[in-house]
Design a protein around this motif. Structure first.
Motif, PDB file in Angstrom:
ATOM      1  N   ALA A  40       0.817  -1.212   0.000  1.00 33.38           N
ATOM      2  CA  ALA A  40       0.000   0.000   0.000  1.00 33.38           C
ATOM      3  C   ALA A  40       0.853   1.265   0.000  1.00 33.38           C
ATOM      4  CB  ALA A  40      -0.914  -0.001   1.215  1.00 33.38           C
ATOM      5  N   ASN A  41       2.098   1.145   0.441  1.00 32.35           N
ATOM      6  CA  ASN A  41       2.926   2.344   0.542  1.00 32.35           C
ATOM      7  C   ASN A  41       3.618   2.716  -0.762  1.00 32.35           C
ATOM      8  OD1 ASN A  41       2.302   2.609   3.207  1.00 32.35           O
ATOM      9  ND2 ASN A  41       4.001   1.354   3.888  1.00 32.35           N
ATOM     10  N   TYR A  42       3.456   1.876  -1.772  1.00 33.04           N
ATOM     11  CA  TYR A  42       4.149   2.169  -3.014  1.00 33.04           C
ATOM     12  C   TYR A  42       3.348   3.170  -3.828  1.00 33.04           C
ATOM     13  CZ  TYR A  42       7.668  -1.347  -2.273  1.00 33.04           C
ATOM     14  OH  TYR A  42       8.726  -2.043  -1.787  1.00 33.04           O
ATOM     15  N   ILE A  43       4.034   4.088  -4.469  1.00 34.16           N
ATOM     16  CA  ILE A  43       3.372   5.041  -5.340  1.00 34.16           C
ATOM     17  C   ILE A  43       2.951   4.302  -6.603  1.00 34.16           C
ATOM     18  CG2 ILE A  43       3.631   7.190  -6.601  1.00 34.16           C
ATOM     19  CD1 ILE A  43       6.028   7.761  -4.719  1.00 34.16           C
ATOM     20  N   ASP A  44       1.754   4.535  -7.043  1.00 33.36           N
ATOM     21  CA  ASP A  44       1.294   3.873  -8.266  1.00 33.36           C
ATOM     22  C   ASP A  44       2.174   4.282  -9.438  1.00 33.36           C
ATOM     23  OD1 ASP A  44      -0.588   2.509  -7.031  1.00 33.36           O
ATOM     24  OD2 ASP A  44      -2.314   3.526  -7.937  1.00 33.36           O
ATOM     25  N   GLY A  45       2.587   3.281 -10.189  1.00 29.65           N
ATOM     26  CA  GLY A  45       3.381   3.571 -11.371  1.00 29.65           C
ATOM     27  C   GLY A  45       4.822   3.932 -11.076  1.00 29.65           C
ATOM     28  N   SER A  46       5.228   3.842  -9.817  1.00 31.11           N
ATOM     29  CA  SER A  46       6.638   4.115  -9.521  1.00 31.11           C
ATOM     30  C   SER A  46       7.490   2.933  -9.978  1.00 31.11           C
ATOM     31  CB  SER A  46       6.818   4.349  -8.026  1.00 31.11           C
ATOM     32  OG  SER A  46       6.392   3.202  -7.326  1.00 31.11           O
ATOM     33  N   PHE A  47       8.784   3.114  -9.927  1.00 30.13           N
ATOM     34  CA  PHE A  47       9.667   2.135 -10.552  1.00 30.13           C
ATOM     35  C   PHE A  47       9.514   0.751  -9.950  1.00 30.13           C
ATOM     36  CE2 PHE A  47      13.839   0.228 -11.522  1.00 30.13           C
ATOM     37  CZ  PHE A  47      13.750   0.323 -12.897  1.00 30.13           C
ATOM     38  N   PHE A  48       9.429   0.690  -8.626  1.00 32.24           N
ATOM     39  CA  PHE A  48       9.280  -0.612  -7.980  1.00 32.24           C
ATOM     40  C   PHE A  48       7.855  -0.846  -7.494  1.00 32.24           C
ATOM     41  CE2 PHE A  48      13.969  -0.310  -7.315  1.00 32.24           C
ATOM     42  CZ  PHE A  48      14.272  -1.393  -8.104  1.00 32.24           C
ATOM     43  N   GLY A  49       6.914  -0.047  -7.980  1.00 35.90           N
ATOM     44  CA  GLY A  49       5.554  -0.148  -7.488  1.00 35.90           C
ATOM     45  C   GLY A  49       4.958  -1.534  -7.682  1.00 35.90           C
ATOM     46  N   PHE A  50       3.989  -1.856  -6.848  1.00 31.28           N
ATOM     47  CA  PHE A  50       3.391  -3.177  -6.910  1.00 31.28           C
ATOM     48  C   PHE A  50       2.393  -3.266  -8.053  1.00 31.28           C
ATOM     49  CE2 PHE A  50       5.177  -4.557  -3.021  1.00 31.28           C
ATOM     50  CZ  PHE A  50       4.964  -5.913  -2.971  1.00 31.28           C
ATOM     51  N   ILE A  51       1.458  -2.312  -8.047  1.00 34.98           N
ATOM     52  CA  ILE A  51       0.389  -2.405  -9.036  1.00 34.98           C
ATOM     53  C   ILE A  51       0.670  -1.445 -10.173  1.00 34.98           C
ATOM     54  CG2 ILE A  51      -1.664  -3.339  -7.941  1.00 34.98           C
ATOM     55  CD1 ILE A  51      -2.012  -0.655  -6.598  1.00 34.98           C
ATOM     56  N   SER A  52       0.075  -1.728 -11.278  1.00 39.75           N
ATOM     57  CA  SER A  52       0.216  -0.953 -12.517  1.00 39.75           C
ATOM     58  C   SER A  52       1.657  -0.534 -12.745  1.00 39.75           C
ATOM     59  CB  SER A  52      -0.705   0.274 -12.513  1.00 39.75           C
ATOM     60  OG  SER A  52      -0.320   1.161 -11.492  1.00 39.75           O
ATOM     61  N   ASN A  53       2.527  -1.515 -12.636  1.00 31.74           N
ATOM     62  CA  ASN A  53       3.948  -1.236 -12.835  1.00 31.74           C
ATOM     63  C   ASN A  53       4.370  -1.802 -14.180  1.00 31.74           C
ATOM     64  OD1 ASN A  53       6.666  -1.040 -12.810  1.00 31.74           O
ATOM     65  ND2 ASN A  53       6.962  -1.966 -10.805  1.00 31.74           N
ATOM     66  N   TYR A  54       4.591  -0.900 -15.144  1.00 26.02           N
ATOM     67  CA  TYR A  54       4.982  -1.382 -16.464  1.00 26.02           C
ATOM     68  C   TYR A  54       6.440  -1.088 -16.756  1.00 26.02           C
ATOM     69  CZ  TYR A  54      -0.039  -1.429 -16.669  1.00 26.02           C
ATOM     70  OH  TYR A  54      -1.348  -1.663 -16.374  1.00 26.02           O
ATOM     71  N   HIS A  55       7.181  -0.739 -15.699  1.00 29.06           N
ATOM     72  CA  HIS A  55       8.586  -0.421 -15.940  1.00 29.06           C
ATOM     73  C   HIS A  55       9.374  -1.676 -16.294  1.00 29.06           C
ATOM     74  CE1 HIS A  55       8.443   3.723 -14.638  1.00 29.06           C
ATOM     75  NE2 HIS A  55       7.599   3.340 -13.701  1.00 29.06           N
ATOM     76  N   GLU A  56      10.213  -1.502 -17.276  1.00 26.04           N
ATOM     77  CA  GLU A  56      11.039  -2.638 -17.671  1.00 26.04           C
ATOM     78  C   GLU A  56      12.443  -2.150 -17.928  1.00 26.04           C
ATOM     79  OE1 GLU A  56       9.499  -4.661 -20.981  1.00 26.04           O
ATOM     80  OE2 GLU A  56       8.136  -5.899 -19.810  1.00 26.04           O
ATOM     81  N   LEU A  57      13.380  -3.063 -17.758  1.00 27.19           N
ATOM     82  CA  LEU A  57      14.763  -2.738 -18.068  1.00 27.19           C
ATOM     83  C   LEU A  57      15.286  -3.904 -18.890  1.00 27.19           C
ATOM     84  CD1 LEU A  57      16.176  -0.224 -17.034  1.00 27.19           C
ATOM     85  CD2 LEU A  57      17.373  -1.645 -15.392  1.00 27.19           C
ATOM     86  N   PHE A  58      15.718  -3.646 -20.084  1.00 30.37           N
ATOM     87  CA  PHE A  58      16.162  -4.713 -20.987  1.00 30.37           C
ATOM     88  C   PHE A  58      15.101  -5.786 -21.101  1.00 30.37           C
ATOM     89  CE2 PHE A  58      19.960  -3.367 -18.539  1.00 30.37           C
ATOM     90  CZ  PHE A  58      20.481  -2.517 -19.505  1.00 30.37           C
ATOM     91  N   GLY A  59      13.839  -5.387 -21.087  1.00 30.15           N
ATOM     92  CA  GLY A  59      12.771  -6.359 -21.244  1.00 30.15           C
ATOM     93  C   GLY A  59      12.421  -7.131 -19.985  1.00 30.15           C
ATOM     94  N   VAL A  60      13.085  -6.836 -18.860  1.00 30.30           N
ATOM     95  CA  VAL A  60      12.781  -7.548 -17.612  1.00 30.30           C
ATOM     96  C   VAL A  60      11.997  -6.586 -16.727  1.00 30.30           C
ATOM     97  CG1 VAL A  60      13.752  -8.792 -15.671  1.00 30.30           C
ATOM     98  CG2 VAL A  60      14.963  -8.751 -17.851  1.00 30.30           C
TER      99      VAL A  60
END
Lengths: 534, 101, 679
Positions: free
Chosen positions: A217-237
Motif C-alpha cells: 500500500a505504501n508504493y506510489i502507483d506507477g513508480s519504478f518498484f511499485g506493486f500495481i500498474s507497474n509497467y517499468h522494464e529494463l532490458f525487457g525484464v
C-alpha cells in the motif's frame, strides 16, 4: 537508550578505549575486547530470555521487539520532498538467534586471537569495529542504516585479512573486498529506487524504512518498484524482478553461492584463524539473513515466482561445494568448500518456502555458525603448532593428540549431520521442507531435495576421508620427530573455546526447540507474506 | 650609348658587394669597407640621377655632401674599431658579443 | 501381570534406554580411570532385568502403550518423541538386552589388557543406548536419529583399533554405505511427511493407522491409497535404508570388512542386533509396502541370501565366513518380510540373534586362543585363517560344543531354534509362491538351495576348525598349546547355546506355528496355508542338510577334497564376486574423479572467470591509461612542446650578431619586395 543500541554500540566504545590507551598497556587490549564481548553476550542472552515467542515481526511493526526509532537525518530537498532517514532498530525471530550467535562467535574469535602479537592495538580496534557493524546489520530496520553498517563491516575485514593474513593476504583481501563491494554498490541503486517508490503514509515523505517497503500500500502507483500498474522494464525484464535479482546477487555473494563463491576459499585460507572463524561463523549468515529479510520481505511477489531458480542454485551449491571439498588437499580449504556446501542447504531451505524448509534453513545457519567456527578453530590449532595444514602431511594424529582428535571427530560428525547434533536438524528439515514444497505447490520439485540429500552423503565422504587420512593409522608426519614434539595436545584455553561450541551443537541437536520456538512465529509470518503470490 | 640603366646596374652591383661585405666578412674593417661601398653606390646613383636636374645640380651637391659625411663616418668607424681592438684583441664581430642578451 | 513390577512399563522402558547412556557418559568422564567395564555391565544387566520383568512381561500380548512429549514445533506441526510399547518393540528391546549381557561379560575377558579399553566400554554402552532407543521409538524421525546413532557407534567400534589401516578403511566404508541407506530412510520420511503430514508410528501404522488397509470405510481418517506411485517410492526408500543397515545385496559390502572390529563387537553389532535393525524397520513400516515394493524386497532378499551363502563357501577367514552367513540369513528375513509373513522374519531375527551371536563369540574364543598361541610360539600366521586351525576339538572342547550347537541351529537341524524359524520362512515362501504361481517358485527353490549351502559352509567351518589335525601341530609342546577359553568367556557362550534350542521359543519341537512369537504376532499374509508344504519342506531341508554335512565331512575331515583351490568359481566366491573391485572402480574412482574434475573446473573456469574478469579489467585500464597518456594528455603536451620548439627556433634569431640581424632584416626586406613584385 534501549538495550539494542547498547548491544550495537558497546564494541564501538571498546574500539575508542583501545585506541585511547597508550601502547605501553598493550597486554590489556585483549582483556578489554573480551570484557566487552562478554558483556554483549550477556546482554544478548538476556534479550533471548526476555523475547516474546508469540510475536512474528517480518513486515509487522508491532511484531518487533526492543524497537528504537529516532529521526536521524531530515533534509529538506525542495521539490523532491524531505529526506527521511531514521535510526530504526529492532529484532524479530529471524534476527534474534543470529544476534546471539554473533556474540558467541565473537567470543570464540577473541579467544582464538589470544596469541596474536602483531600490532594488537589495531587488531582489536578493528575487530571491535567489525563487531559493531555485524550487530548493526542484524538489528537495522532502516535500509539506509542497514547499508551503512553493511559497508562499515567491509573496512575492518579488509585490513584484518590484508594485514594479519597469510602469504597471499593482499590478493585475498582485495578479492574479498571487490567481490562484496560489487554486490553492495548495486544494492545501493536498488535502495535508491525503492526510496523513490515508497511513501511514508504518516509524513508523506519518501522513506528508507524497510517495514514500509514491505507493505504494497505504501508504493506510489506507477513508480519504478511499485506493486500495481507497474509497467517499468529494463532490458525487457520487469523492474521488480531486477530489484529482486540485484539484491539477491548482493547477498548471494555473501552466502556464497556457486559460482560467486571463489572469494571464500581464498579469504579463508589467507585469513588468520579468528577472522576465518568470524567470516564463516557470522558473515556468511548475513547473506542468508539478507535474503530472508530484504529479498523475501520486500519482494515477496518475486520470491514466490523465483524460488525454483533459487533452489536450483542451492542444490548446485550443495553438490558442487561437496565435490570440491572432496578434492582438497589443504584442510582449511576443504572446510571452506564444505561451508559452500552447507550454506547451499540454507538457500535450498529458504527457497522451499515451507515452514519446515525455512526453519531448517534458519537452524542450519545457526548450526553452521558455531560448527564452522569450531572447525576453523581446530584447523588453527594444528597450524599454530607446525605451520602446515596439508592433509597428506599428517597421519595417525590420534596417537599424538588424543583430545584434539576427539574434538575433531566430534566436530566432523556434528558437521556431517549426525543426529544428536544441530546440523542434522537443519539439514534434515531443509530436505523435508524441500520435499514438502511439492505438496505445498511452491514450485520446488522433489529431485532437488534428493540432490540435496546426496550432499549429506558426500559430506560424510569428505569428512570421514579426512579423519581416516589424518588422524588414524600409524603415526607418520612430514616433519618427523620435531613435529611430533611440536604437536602438543589441546591447551586449557583451546578447550575452553571449543567446548561451548560443541556443547551448543549437542544441546541444539537435542533440544532444537531452543531455536525453533523463537523463530516459529516469524517463519509463519513470512510465509503468510509470501503465500498470496504463490 | 650608355643609358642611366647601366649606371644603376653598376651601382646595384657595388651596393650588393657592399651588402655582402657587411653580412659575410669576419673583419670589422672589411665591414667598414662594405659600408663605404654601399655609400659610394648611392653616391653613384645621385650623380647618375643628377642628369635630370640640370637647374640646381642637386645630385652633385648631395654627392659631395655625402662624400664628406662618409669620410667623417669612416674616421669615427675606424676609431671605434681601433678601440674595440684594444679592448677585445680582435676585430671579428662574432667574438664581440658581450652586448648580447 | 502388572503386579510383577512396581513401576510402569513406560518408565521402565525409558530406564532401559537411559541406563546404558548414563554408563556411556560416566565412562566418558572417568576415562582411563575405569577399565573394568563394571559400569557398563551393571547398566546392561539392570536394563535386561527391567526389560524382561517390567516391560516385556506386562506388555507382551497385551494392548500397546504409547507416551509422547512434544520435542519441537515447526510451523503448525509438532514433532514428538516418545515411547511405543507394543509386541514388536518390546520383543526387539528384549532381544537386544538379552544378547548384550553375555557379550558384555565375554568382553571383560576378551578385551582384557587392551590399551583403549575405556573407549571400548564407552562405545559399547553408546551402542546399547542407541539400539535400545531405536527399538522403542514412536516417531519415525526419532527412529531415524537412533538409526544413525547406531551406525555411528558401529563406526566407532569397527575402527576401535584405529592404528590399523584396514580397520579405519572398513569403518569409513561401513559408515558411508550406511549413509546411503540413511538417505533412503530420510527420503522415505520426507515423502511420508509431505503426503500424510505426520511421522507418528501409531498414527501411521498401528491397527487404526492411516496405512492399514481394511479400515478404509471405518474411522474418520483418510486412508492412503496404496497404489499411488509415491507410496511405492516411499516403500523403496525405506527399504533402501534397511538394505544398507541389514547388509542386503549390493549394499552388503561393508559387513565383511566390518569384521576388522573386535570379535565381541562383531557378535553383538554385526550379527545379532544392529544388522537386524533393517528388518525391524521393515516390520515397523510394513503397512506402507504395496505389492510392487514387496516384490522388490523379496527379490533382493533372495539374491542376498544366495550371494551371501555362495561367498561364504570360499572364505578362509573364520569371521568372514560368519559375516557372509549373517548376510545370507538376513536375506532370509528380508524374504520373510517381502512375502508378507513378517512374523516369520521377526522369529528368525530372534533365533538368529542368539545362534549367530554365539557363533561369533565362539569364533572369538578360537581367535583369542590362536592369537595367544601365536604370541607364545612367536610364529607368524593369521590367527583368523581356518587353514591354520584344525583339530582344536581336543584343546577347546567346551568351545567346540557351544559352536557346534550354534552351527546346527544355523544349519536348521531339528530340535534347534533355527529349524523352526528357517522352516517358517521357507514354508511361507512356498505357500506364497503357490498362491502367486508360476515364476514365483524360483524364490522358495532358491531358499532351499541356500539352506543346503548354509549347512555345507557352516559344516566346512566346524570341520576345518575342530576336526582333523592341528595345522601347527609341529609347534605344539607340553607348555605351548592352545587352551580352552577362560571361564568368563565360555559361560556366556553356554548360556547362549541353551537359547539355541527349541524350548526357548515354543514347546513343540517341530511346529513353528506354536512358538510364542508367531502366535502373538500372527501376521495375516495374503496366501493360503498348505498342509503338504508343512510336511514335505521340513523333510527335504533336514535330509538335505544331513547330506550337505556328510559331504562336508568327507571333503574336509576325510580330506577327499575334489576341487582345485584355483578353480575360477572358488576364486570368484572368495573375492566376493569382485564387487569390492567393481565399487572401487566405478563409484569411488568415479566420485574422486568427478570431484577432481569439478575442482579443476572451479579453479580454472569459475575462478578463471573471476581472473579473466580481473584481467580484462586490467587490460581495459591499461588501454584507457594509454589513451589518457597519449591522446588526452598528449594533446596538451603537444601544444606545450610545439610552443616550446617554436620559441626555441625563433630564439636563434636573437643572437647578438649585428651581421645576423642585418641579414635577417635584409631577408625580410627582400621577401617583402618579392611579395610586392609577385602581387
Amino acid at each position: 537508550m534501549g538495550l539494542l543500541t547498547i548491544l550495537i554500540f558497546l564494541p564501538l566504545l571498546a574500539t575508542l578505549l583501545i585506541l585511547a590507551l597508550p601502547i605501553s598497556v598493550r597486554n590489556s587490549y585483549k582483556y578489554i575486547a573480551l570484557a566487552f564481548t562478554l558483556l554483549q553476550f550477556a546482554l544478548s542472552a538476556y534479550m533471548y530470555s526476555n523475547f516474546d515467542d508469540s510475536l512474528g515481526g517480518i513486515h509487522n511493526y508491532e511484531g518487533y521487539q526492543y524497537v528504537e526509532q529516532l529521526p536521524w537525518i531530515r533534509l529538506d530537498l525542495g521539490t523532491i520532498g524531505i529526506l527521511e532517514i531514521d535510526y530504526f532498530v529492532g529484532i524479530d525471530g529471524v534476527s534474534l538467534p543470529l544476534l546471539v550467535l554473533s556474540t558467541l562467535v565473537m567470543l570464540m574469535g577473541i579467544g582464538a586471537s589470544w596469541n596474536i602479537q602483531k600490532s594488537t592495538k589495531g587488531y582489536y580496534a578493528l575487530l571491535m569495529l567489525l563487531n559493531m557493524a555485524v550487530m548493526g546489520i542484524f538489528a537495522a530496520l532502516d535500509f539506509f542504516l542497514f547499508y551503512v553498517f553493511y559497508e562499515v563491516m567491509l573496512l575492518p575485514l579488509y585490513f584484518l585479512i590484508g594485514i594479519w593474513g597469510g602469504d597471499r593476504r593482499e590478493y585475498a583481501a582485495i578479492k574479498f573486498f571487490i567481490y562484496t563491494l560489487l554486490g553492495s554498490v548495486l544494492m545501493l541503486l536498488v535502495i535508491v529506487g525503492l526510496y523513490f517508490s515508497v511513501i511514508n503514509p504518516t509524513t508523506g515523505a519518501h522513506s528508507f524504512n524497510m517495514l514500509l517497503m514491505m507493505d504494497p500500500a505504501n508504493y506510489i502507483d506507477g513508480s519504478f518498484f511499485g506493486f500495481i500498474s507497474n509497467y517499468h522494464e529494463l532490458f525487457g525484464v520487469p523492474s521488480r524482478w531486477i530489484g529482486f535479482a540485484v539484491l539477491f546477487f548482493a547477498f548471494a555473494i555473501k552466502v556464497p553461492i556457486v559460482p560467486l563463491h571463489t572469494w571464500l576459499p581464498d579469504a579463508h585460507v589467507e585469513a588468520p584463524t579468528p577472522v576465518s572463524i568470524i567470516l564463516a561463523g557470522i558473515l556468511l549468515k548475513i547473506g542468508g539473513y539478507g535474503i530472508i529479510r530484504v529479498c523475501y520481505g520486500i519482494f515477496p511477489d518475486i520470491a514466490a515466482n523465483s524460488n525454483y531458480w533459487l533452489a536450483l542454485i542451492g542444490v548446485i551449491s550443495i553438490l558442487y561445494g561437496a565435490f570440491n571439498a572432496l578434492a582438497q588437499k589443504d584442510l582449511k580449504r576443504m572446510i571452506a568448500y564444505s561451508s559452500v556446501s552447507h550454506m547451499g542447504f540454507v538457500l535450498l531451505g529458504i527457497a522451499s518456502l515451507t515452514a519446515e524448509g525455512l526453519s531448517g534453513a534458519m537452524f542450519q545457519m545457526i548450526s553452521h555458525g558455531f560448527l564452522s567456527a569450531a572447525l576453523f578453530f581446530l584447523v588453527g590449532v594444528l597450524y599454530d603448532r607446525v605451520h602446515d595444514r596439508y592433509i597428506y602431511h599428517f597421519r595417525g594424529l590420534a596417537s599424538i593428540m588424543p583430545k584434539y582428535t576427539a574434538y575433531v571427530a566430534l566436530a566432523f560428525f556434528a558437521s556431517l549431520g549426525l543426529p544428536g547434533f544441530s546440523a542434522f536438524i537443519g539439514e534434515a528439515f531443509v530436505i523435508i521442507g524441500a520435499f514438502n514444497a511439492e505438496s505445498m505447490a511452491t514450485g520446488v520439485p522433489r529431485w532437488m531435495a534428493i540432490g540435496g540429500s546426496i550432499g549429506i552423503l558426500l559430506s560424510a565422504a569428505y569428512f570421514l576421508w579426512t579423519l581416516q587420512r589424518m588422524f588414524f593409522g600409524k603415526i607418520r608426519v612430514k616433519g618427523g620427530q620435531a613435529w611430533q614434539e611440536a604437536l602438543t595436545d589441546l591447551s586449557r584455553r583451546e578447550q575452553l573455546i571449543l567446548f561451548p561450541a560443541l556443547a551448543l551443537a549437542l544441546i541444539l541437536g537435542i533440544m532444537p526447540s531452543l531455536v525453533f520456538s523463537k523463530i516459529n512465529a516469524s517463519v509463519l509470518q513470512l510465509i503468510d507474506l509470501i503465500q498470496p503470490y504463490l | 650609348m650608355i643609358s642611366i640603366t647601366h649606371f644603376l646596374i653598376v651601382s646595384a652591383i657595388i651596393f650588393c658587394i657592399g651588402v655582402y661585405a657587411i653580412l659575410a666578412k669576419r673583419n670589422a674593417i672589411m665591414i667598414l669597407v662594405g659600408i663605404e661601398l654601399m655609400i659610394n653606390a648611392s653616391i653613384l646613383n645621385f650623380v647618375a640621377f643628377a642628369r635630370y636636374d640640370s637647374v640646381n645640380y642637386g645630385g652633385q651637391v648631395f654627392a659631395l655632401f655625402a662624400i664628406v659625411l662618409a669620410a667623417a663616418a669612416v674616421a669615427v668607424g675606424l676609431a671605434i674599431i681601433l678601440n674595440v681592438y684594444r679592448h677585445y684583441k680582435t676585430i671579428d664581430p662574432k667574438n664581440i658579443n658581450e652586448l648580447k642578451d | 501381570m502388572n503386579e510383577l513390577s512396581p513401576i510402569s512399563p513406560s518408565v521402565a522402558s525409558l530406564l532401559v534406554v537411559l541406563l546404558p547412556f548414563l554408563a556411556c557418559v560416566v565412562q566418558a568422564l572417568l576415562g582411563r580411570k575405569s577399565i573394568s567395564g563394571n559400569i557398563s555391565l551393571i547398566a546392561i544387566v539392570s536394563s535386561a532385568l527391567l526389560s524382561f520383568f517390567a516391560v516385556f512381561l506386562p506388555v507382551w500380548g497385551n494392548s500397546p502403550m504409547a507416551e509422547r512429549i512434544t520435542w519441537f514445533t515447526i510451523g503448525q506441526t509438532s514433532f514428538e518423541v516418545g515411547l511405543l510399547l507394543n509386541n514388536l518393540t518390546v520383543l526387539m528391546q528384549l532381544i537386544v538386552c538379552v544378547v548384550a549381557v553375555p557379550v558384555h561379560i565375554y568382553s571383560r575377558y576378551y578385551m582384557k589388557g587392551d590399551s583403549g579399553i575405556h573407549r571400548y566400554w564407552m562405545y559399547l554402552s553408546l551402542f546399547c543406548f542407541a539400539m535400545l532407543g531405536l527399538s522403542i521409538s514412536i516417531n519415525l524421525l526419532q527412529l531415524y536419529v537412533f538409526w544413525e546413532l547406531v551406525g555411528f557407534a558401529s563406526y566407532l567400534m569397527i575402527g576401535f583399533w584405529f592404528t590399523r589401516d584396514a580397520a579405519v578403511q572398513a569403518n569409513k566404508k561401513a559408515f558411508l554405505i550406511n549413509r546411503i541407506g540413511d538417505l533412503g530412510f530420510l527420503i522415505g520420511i520426507a515423502l511420508v511427511y509431505s503426503h500424510v503430514g505426520t511421522l507418528d508410528i501409531v498414527a501411521l501404522f498401528d491397527q487404526t493407522g492411516r496405512f492399514v488397509q481394511g479400515l478404509t470405510e471405518t474411522g474418520g481418517l483418510q486412508v492412503v491409497q496404496k497404489d499411488n506411485t509415491w507410496v511405492t517410492l516411499a516403500g523403496l526408500a525405506f527399504f533402501l535404508g534397511a538394505m544398507a543397515k541389514s547388509a542386503q545385496f549390493p549394499l552388503h559390502v561393508w559387513l565383511p570388512d566390518a569384521m576388522e572390529g573386535p570379535t565381541s563387537v562383531s557378535s553383538l553389532i554385526h550379527a545379532a542386533t544392529m544388522v537386524a535393525a533393517g528388518v525391524f524397520l521393515l516390520c515397523t513400516v510394513f503397512p506402507l509396502f504395496n505389492a510392487t515394493s514387496l516384490l522388490v524386497i523379496t527379490a533382493i532378499g533372495t539374491i542376498t541370501a544366495l550371494s551371501g551363502a555362495v561367498f561364504a563357501l570360499a572364505q578362509y577367514d573364520i569371521k568372514k565366513i560368519l559375516a557372509f552367513s549373517t548376510i545370507s540369513q538376513l536375506g532370509f528375513m528380508i524374504v520373510g518380510v517381502g512375502i508378507g509373513a513378517w512374523d516369520t522374519a521377526l522369529f528368525h531375527l530372534a533365533t538368529h540373534a542368539f545362534f549367530k551371536c554365539l557363533l561369533f563369540l565362539a569364533a572369538g574364543a578360537v581367535i583369542h586362543e590362536m592369537a595367544h598361541f601365536k604370541a607364545q610360539t612367536n610364529l607368524d600366521f593369521d590367527p583368523q585363517d581356518i587353514r591354520n586351525m584344525g583339530g582344536l576339538r581336543r584343546y577347546m572342547p567346551k568351545t567346540y560344543v557351544c559352536m557346534s550347537i550354534a552351527a546346527l541351529a544355523l544349519a536348521g537341524f531339528p530340535l534347534t531354534s533355527g529349524y523352526l524359524s528357517k522352516d517358517s520362512i521357507v514354508v511361507s515362501a512356498y505357500e506364497w509362491a503357490s498362491t502367486a504361481g508360476g515364476f514365483y517358485f524360483v524364490i522358495p527353490v532358491t531358499l532351499i538351495i541356500v539352506s543346503l549351502l548354509t549347512a555345507f559352509y557352516i559344516g566346512r567351518l566346524i570341520f576345518k576348525t575342530f576336526f582333523g589335525s592341528f595345522a601347527m601341530q609341529s609347534s605344539v609342546t607340553a607348555h605351548n598349546r592352545p587352551h580352552e577359553a577362560p571361564a568368563g568367556m565360555w559361560w556366556p557362550m553356554s548360556v547362549l547355546s541353551i537359547c539355541c534350542f527349541f524350548p526357548v521359543f515354543g514347546l513343540h519341537p517341530l511346529a513353528y506355528h506354536q512358538t510364542w512369537i508367531i502366535q502373538t504376532f500372527h501376521a495375516r499374509p495374503g496366501f493360503t496355508e498348505q498342509e503338504t508344504a508343512h510336511l514335505i519342506i521340513p523333510i527335504v531341508l533336514t535330509v538335505g542338510t544331513l547330506l550337505a554335512l556328510l559331504l562336508g565331512w568327507f571333503w574336509y575331515v576325510k580330506n577327499r577334497y575334489p576341487i582345485s583351490q584355483q578353480n575360477r568359481w572358488i576364486r570368484f566366491a572368495n573375492r566376493q564376486g569382485y564387487l569390492n573391485e567393481f565399487n572401487e572402480l566405478v563409484f569411488i574412482k568415479g566420485t574422486v574423479g568427478l570431484s577432481r574434475l569439478l575442482y579443476a573446473f572451479d579453479r580454472h573456469v569459475v575462478d578463471g572467470a573471476t581472473k579473466l574478469f580481473t584481467w580484462t579489467t586490467q587490460q581495459l585500464a591499461r588501454l584507457i591509461h594509454w589513451f589518457d597518456a597519449n591522446i588526452v594528455d598528449g594533446i596538451v603536451n603537444w601544444i606545450a612542446n610545439g610552443t616550446y620548439y617554436m620559441g626555441h627556433l625563433v630564439r636563434q634569431v636573437q643572437n647578438g650578431q649585428l651581421q645576423n640581424y642585418l641579414g635577417f632584416a635584409l631577408t625580410i626586406v627582400i621577401l617583402g619586395i618579392l611579395y610586392l613584385i609577385i602581387k
